[in-house]
Design a protein around this motif. Sequence first.
Motif, short mmCIF file in Angstrom:
data_model
loop_
_atom_site.label_atom_id
_atom_site.label_comp_id
_atom_site.label_asym_id
_atom_site.label_seq_id
_atom_site.Cartn_x
_atom_site.Cartn_y
_atom_site.Cartn_z
N LYS A 29 11.92 -46.79 30.81
CA LYS A 29 12.46 -46.32 30.10
C LYS A 29 12.30 -44.91 30.37
O LYS A 29 11.21 -44.19 30.80
CB LYS A 29 12.03 -46.42 28.65
CG LYS A 29 12.64 -47.58 27.86
CD LYS A 29 12.34 -47.46 26.35
CE LYS A 29 12.98 -48.67 25.92
NZ LYS A 29 12.64 -48.74 24.49
N THR A 30 13.32 -44.08 30.31
CA THR A 30 13.31 -42.41 30.47
C THR A 30 12.45 -41.61 29.58
O THR A 30 12.34 -42.10 28.30
CB THR A 30 14.59 -41.62 30.90
OG1 THR A 30 15.46 -41.64 29.53
CG2 THR A 30 15.40 -42.73 31.92
N ASN A 31 12.05 -40.55 29.84
CA ASN A 31 11.16 -39.74 28.99
C ASN A 31 11.98 -39.22 27.56
O ASN A 31 11.66 -39.24 26.44
CB ASN A 31 11.05 -38.17 29.77
CG ASN A 31 10.19 -38.37 30.87
OD1 ASN A 31 9.63 -39.72 31.14
ND2 ASN A 31 9.94 -37.23 31.60
N VAL A 44 0.29 -38.67 17.45
CA VAL A 44 -0.22 -38.85 19.13
C VAL A 44 -0.46 -40.43 19.21
O VAL A 44 0.33 -40.58 20.21
CB VAL A 44 -1.58 -38.07 19.11
CG1 VAL A 44 -2.05 -38.40 20.59
CG2 VAL A 44 -1.28 -36.66 18.86
N SER A 52 -3.63 -36.69 29.47
CA SER A 52 -2.60 -36.33 28.57
C SER A 52 -3.02 -34.73 27.91
O SER A 52 -4.11 -35.01 27.42
CB SER A 52 -2.40 -37.43 27.53
OG SER A 52 -1.50 -36.79 26.73
N MET A 63 4.49 -34.89 24.93
CA MET A 63 3.68 -36.01 25.50
C MET A 63 4.69 -36.82 26.36
O MET A 63 4.31 -37.53 27.26
CB MET A 63 3.24 -37.01 24.33
CG MET A 63 1.88 -36.35 23.76
SD MET A 63 1.30 -37.51 22.43
CE MET A 63 0.41 -38.83 23.74
N PHE A 64 5.86 -36.68 25.82
CA PHE A 64 6.93 -37.86 26.62
C PHE A 64 7.35 -37.02 27.98
O PHE A 64 8.08 -37.77 28.87
CB PHE A 64 8.19 -38.04 25.87
CG PHE A 64 7.84 -38.85 24.67
CD1 PHE A 64 7.80 -40.05 24.73
CD2 PHE A 64 7.38 -38.33 23.33
CE1 PHE A 64 7.33 -41.10 23.64
CE2 PHE A 64 7.20 -38.97 22.46
CZ PHE A 64 7.02 -40.40 22.43
N GLY A 65 6.87 -35.68 28.25
CA GLY A 65 7.32 -35.22 29.54
C GLY A 65 8.48 -34.52 29.71
O GLY A 65 9.09 -34.26 28.59
N PRO A 66 9.03 -33.99 30.68
CA PRO A 66 10.05 -33.04 30.93
C PRO A 66 11.27 -33.96 30.67
O PRO A 66 11.48 -35.02 30.58
CB PRO A 66 10.06 -32.64 32.38
CG PRO A 66 8.69 -32.92 32.88
CD PRO A 66 8.19 -33.82 32.19
N ASN A 93 5.07 -45.42 24.62
CA ASN A 93 4.99 -45.56 26.13
C ASN A 93 4.03 -46.77 26.42
O ASN A 93 4.54 -47.50 27.43
CB ASN A 93 4.37 -44.51 26.45
CG ASN A 93 4.09 -44.10 28.23
OD1 ASN A 93 5.29 -44.22 28.34
ND2 ASN A 93 3.10 -44.11 28.64
N LEU A 104 12.50 -42.24 25.22
CA LEU A 104 11.42 -42.57 24.70
C LEU A 104 11.27 -41.34 23.57
O LEU A 104 10.91 -41.74 22.17
CB LEU A 104 10.07 -42.72 25.38
CG LEU A 104 9.94 -44.03 26.08
CD1 LEU A 104 8.94 -43.79 27.11
CD2 LEU A 104 9.79 -45.26 25.23
N ALA A 129 3.03 -41.61 19.34
CA ALA A 129 3.87 -41.48 20.75
C ALA A 129 3.37 -42.30 21.81
O ALA A 129 3.87 -42.80 22.71
CB ALA A 129 3.92 -39.94 21.06
N ALA A 130 2.16 -42.48 21.83
CA ALA A 130 1.40 -43.41 22.84
C ALA A 130 1.87 -44.67 23.02
O ALA A 130 2.09 -45.25 23.95
CB ALA A 130 -0.18 -43.29 22.88
N ILE A 131 1.94 -45.20 21.54
CA ILE A 131 2.29 -46.61 21.38
C ILE A 131 3.76 -46.91 22.09
O ILE A 131 3.93 -47.98 22.96
CB ILE A 131 2.22 -47.08 19.98
CG1 ILE A 131 0.93 -47.34 19.42
CG2 ILE A 131 3.01 -48.37 19.63
CD1 ILE A 131 0.61 -47.50 18.06
#
Lengths: 123, 313
Positions: B219-221, B128, B108, B197-200, B135, B224, B131-133
């Motif tokens: 789930k999509t980026n 951080v 990450s 962190m959730f991506g594009p 996902n 989330l 956000a990780a949780i």
Amino acid sequence: MNIQIRKLYYGDIPEEKGGVQSTPLGDGGKQSDWPLWEVFIRSKQGLDHKHVGSLHAADAQMAIENARDVYTRRMEGVSIWVVESKYIHASNPEEAGEFFEPAVDKIYRHPTFYELPDEVNQM
Amino acid sequence: MDTFDLEKIFQEKIDGEIKIEPKDWMPDAYRKTNIRQVSQHAHSEIVGMLPEGNWISRAPSLKRKAILLAKVQDEAGHGLYLYSACETLGITREETINDLHSGKAKYSSIFNYPTLTWADMGAIGWLVDGAAILNQVMLTRTSYGPYARAMVRICKEESFHQRQGFEILLVLSKGSEEQIAMCQDAINRWWWPSLMMFGPHDSESTNSEQSMKWKIKRKTNDELRQNFVDMCAEQVKILGMKLPDDKLKWNDKKEHYDFGEIDWNEFWNVVKGNGPCNKQRLDARKKAWEEGAWVREAAAAYAEKRKARQQAA
């Protein structure tokens, strides 16, 4: 519905986007010589040991100590078993159908198969 | 049975919410995707120890030291759960670690940012780990059994990480003027990288419809990310701080917060290795691996010796 998704979150950067190709490192260390162990934990007296995961260790004692550090940090266990993974023999999932078939049609092995009058309480 | 049938059976299992286990037949691409994802998740846990490990000796009290030490130790444990899960897919630990060290496997990008003040320990825990949780909670339902089980164990432990982080910020937010400023500064620096962190955007995504079909992801980026913004926009009020985004505003119609655009140039730059700490992080991992070689060798030699002694007896 046609959702297209590509996550680049934890561990999901596509290789072509990373810009680096893999090149094996020199010796790679000796860790590959350490066998893999399966870890089983008894969570409290009176319960069965249950499989929780695996780890690498040089010998059984180290495997038990590492298992303690990895799998019982919050008092999840009172006893640990470790066994080298290579000694585990398993049934074959591809044959699971035939293999477990003999139990399928014997519903009379279950108490609910028998209809008894209500007066026969709690049998 | 030919491959077509096997794939059909495989997909039926997935559709019926039956987990895939290590010895089950699976398409090569499913195996490969999982190896990539699980190993990179493992690397994230291990590299994630570095920015925080940096503060263990400088934590402001014995209590905070003990807490931070426990948290970093948890991360080592999480890395190991995940490396073990990854190995069940048929890749050796050595290959996995090689791929990290060579730069082929990613982790990450958030961990390529520096931790400048004590308040960063708070911001990392709150944002951080928060956000990780999100996902990871989704991943407890992923279709590959060992990965899902590792996630369940991780999620149980992760909640303490987030709460201790928020508490650090809460204490600072009630402190001296300097402490309040430090708290806001950490939030300012960690907010945007956390959103990354959730991506594009989902609209930018092209090639892994498959991951949804295989229920590796659910789930999509953007979904989330929106959840995360909605949560944090409320929580930040309790701290009496601000999130560094002028466009952050409650939208009555959508019943969600609107928020500003992420700097995607920065995102791709950090992914490609040009973030503030990429080199430092990888160097630290390689150094630990190389300097630990004698320990691994000594342990192997000791085990050999003991085995020989037992056989002789």
